[in-house]
Write a protein that holds these residues in place. Structure first.
Motif, PDB file in Angstrom:
ATOM      1  N   VAL A   5       0.715  -1.215   0.041  1.00 31.81           N
ATOM      2  CA  VAL A   5      -0.289  -0.037  -0.027  1.00 31.81           C
ATOM      3  C   VAL A   5       1.000   1.235  -0.073  1.00 31.81           C
ATOM      4  O   VAL A   5       1.541   1.389   0.976  1.00 31.81           O
ATOM      5  CB  VAL A   5      -0.825  -0.065   1.060  1.00 31.81           C
ATOM      6  CG1 VAL A   5      -1.742   1.246   1.181  1.00 31.81           C
ATOM      7  CG2 VAL A   5      -1.721  -1.143   1.086  1.00 31.81           C
ATOM      8  N   GLU A   6       0.855   1.973  -1.278  1.00 29.88           N
ATOM      9  CA  GLU A   6       1.523   3.485  -1.096  1.00 29.88           C
ATOM     10  C   GLU A   6       0.740   4.583  -0.319  1.00 29.88           C
ATOM     11  O   GLU A   6      -0.485   4.318  -0.397  1.00 29.88           O
ATOM     12  CB  GLU A   6       1.831   3.830  -2.352  1.00 29.88           C
ATOM     13  CG  GLU A   6       2.286   2.694  -3.661  1.00 29.88           C
ATOM     14  CD  GLU A   6       1.558   1.815  -4.180  1.00 29.88           C
ATOM     15  OE1 GLU A   6       1.784   1.127  -5.331  1.00 29.88           O
ATOM     16  OE2 GLU A   6       0.187   1.697  -3.817  1.00 29.88           O
ATOM     17  N   SER A   7       1.573   5.559   0.059  1.00 28.08           N
ATOM     18  CA  SER A   7       0.889   6.613   0.685  1.00 28.08           C
ATOM     19  C   SER A   7       2.029   7.846   0.326  1.00 28.08           C
ATOM     20  O   SER A   7       3.085   7.586   0.246  1.00 28.08           O
ATOM     21  CB  SER A   7       0.665   6.521   2.120  1.00 28.08           C
ATOM     22  OG  SER A   7       1.686   6.171   2.860  1.00 28.08           O
ATOM     23  N   GLY A   8       1.498   8.956   0.687  1.00 28.07           N
ATOM     24  CA  GLY A   8       2.531  10.189   0.660  1.00 28.07           C
ATOM     25  C   GLY A   8       2.539  11.292  -0.591  1.00 28.07           C
ATOM     26  O   GLY A   8       3.027  12.149  -0.727  1.00 28.07           O
ATOM     27  N   GLY A   9       1.597  10.623  -1.749  1.00 30.68           N
ATOM     28  CA  GLY A   9       1.428  11.409  -2.843  1.00 30.68           C
ATOM     29  C   GLY A   9       0.513  12.462  -2.694  1.00 30.68           C
ATOM     30  O   GLY A   9      -0.004  12.812  -1.629  1.00 30.68           O
ATOM     31  N   CYS A  22       5.714   2.875   1.200  1.00 32.43           N
ATOM     32  CA  CYS A  22       5.047   1.485   0.770  1.00 32.43           C
ATOM     33  C   CYS A  22       5.151   0.657   1.995  1.00 32.43           C
ATOM     34  O   CYS A  22       6.194   0.327   2.302  1.00 32.43           O
ATOM     35  CB  CYS A  22       6.030   1.039  -0.348  1.00 32.43           C
ATOM     36  SG  CYS A  22       5.244  -0.637  -0.645  1.00 32.43           S
ATOM     37  N   ALA A  23       3.797   0.288   2.707  1.00 32.91           N
ATOM     38  CA  ALA A  23       3.797  -0.333   3.664  1.00 32.91           C
ATOM     39  C   ALA A  23       3.442  -1.856   3.185  1.00 32.91           C
ATOM     40  O   ALA A  23       2.388  -2.076   2.424  1.00 32.91           O
ATOM     41  CB  ALA A  23       2.586   0.024   4.697  1.00 32.91           C
ATOM     42  N   ALA A  24       3.994  -2.919   3.519  1.00 32.26           N
ATOM     43  CA  ALA A  24       3.968  -4.521   3.157  1.00 32.26           C
ATOM     44  C   ALA A  24       3.295  -4.984   4.180  1.00 32.26           C
ATOM     45  O   ALA A  24       3.563  -4.827   5.522  1.00 32.26           O
ATOM     46  CB  ALA A  24       5.121  -4.960   2.657  1.00 32.26           C
TER      47      ALA A  24
END
Length: 126
Positions: A5-9, A22-24
Motif C-alpha cells: 500500500v503506497e501513501s504520501g502522494g 510503501c507498507a507491506a
C-alpha cells in the motif's frame, strides 16, 4: 503473497519535496527486493528505483539519480522514496513493487516484479 500500500502522494510545486511510503503486509518483507515505478500521463510505466532486500544496494533511473533516494526499514515493513528537487516531468502515478527472494537492486523491468500496490498520484506544478 504480500500486499503493498503506497501513501504520501499529493500536489507539490516544482523544486519541492515529497516522501512516498510503501507498507507491506506479513513478516517476510526482508526477503523481497523492492522497487518504485511510475506512469506519467499518456506514457508507459517506467522504472524509478530499486533496493535489495538487505537494503545494502540500490539502483536509480538516470532521470531521478541525485534527486531521489530509496530506503527501507524492514523492522517496520516499510519502504520509502524521498523525492527532492521535483520537476513537472515527475508528475505520475507512483507504484510500489516487490520481487520475491531477490537480494539485488538490478531488476528494472516491471514484468519481473511479483507484487504491486495500487499507486499514489504525485503532481508537480510548473
Amino acid at each position: 503473497q504480500v500486499q503493498l500500500v503506497e501513501s504520501g502522494g499529493g500536489l507539490v510545486q516544482a523544486g519541492g519535496s515529497l516522501r512516498l511510503s510503501c507498507a507491506a503486509s506479513g513478516r517476510t518483507f526482508s526477503n523481497y527486493a523492492m522497487g518504485w515505478f511510475r506512469q506519467p500521463p499518456g506514457k508507459e510505466r517506467e522504472f524509478v528505483a530499486a533496493i535489495s532486500w538487505s537494503g545494502g544496494s540500490n539502483n536509480y533511473a538516470d532521470s531521478v539519480k541525485g534527486r531521489f533516494t530509496i530506503s527501507r526499514e524492514n523492522a517496520k515493513n516499510t519502504m520509502y522514496l524521498q523525492m527532492n528537487s521535483l520537476k513537472a516531468e515527475d508528475t505520475a502515478v507512483y507504484y510500489c513493487a516487490a520481487i520475491k527472494a531477490v537480494d539485488e537492486a538490478t531488476v528494472v523491468s516491471q514484468y519481473d516484479y511479483d507484487y504491486w500496490g495500487q499507486g499514489t498520484q504525485v503532481t508537480v506544478s510548473s
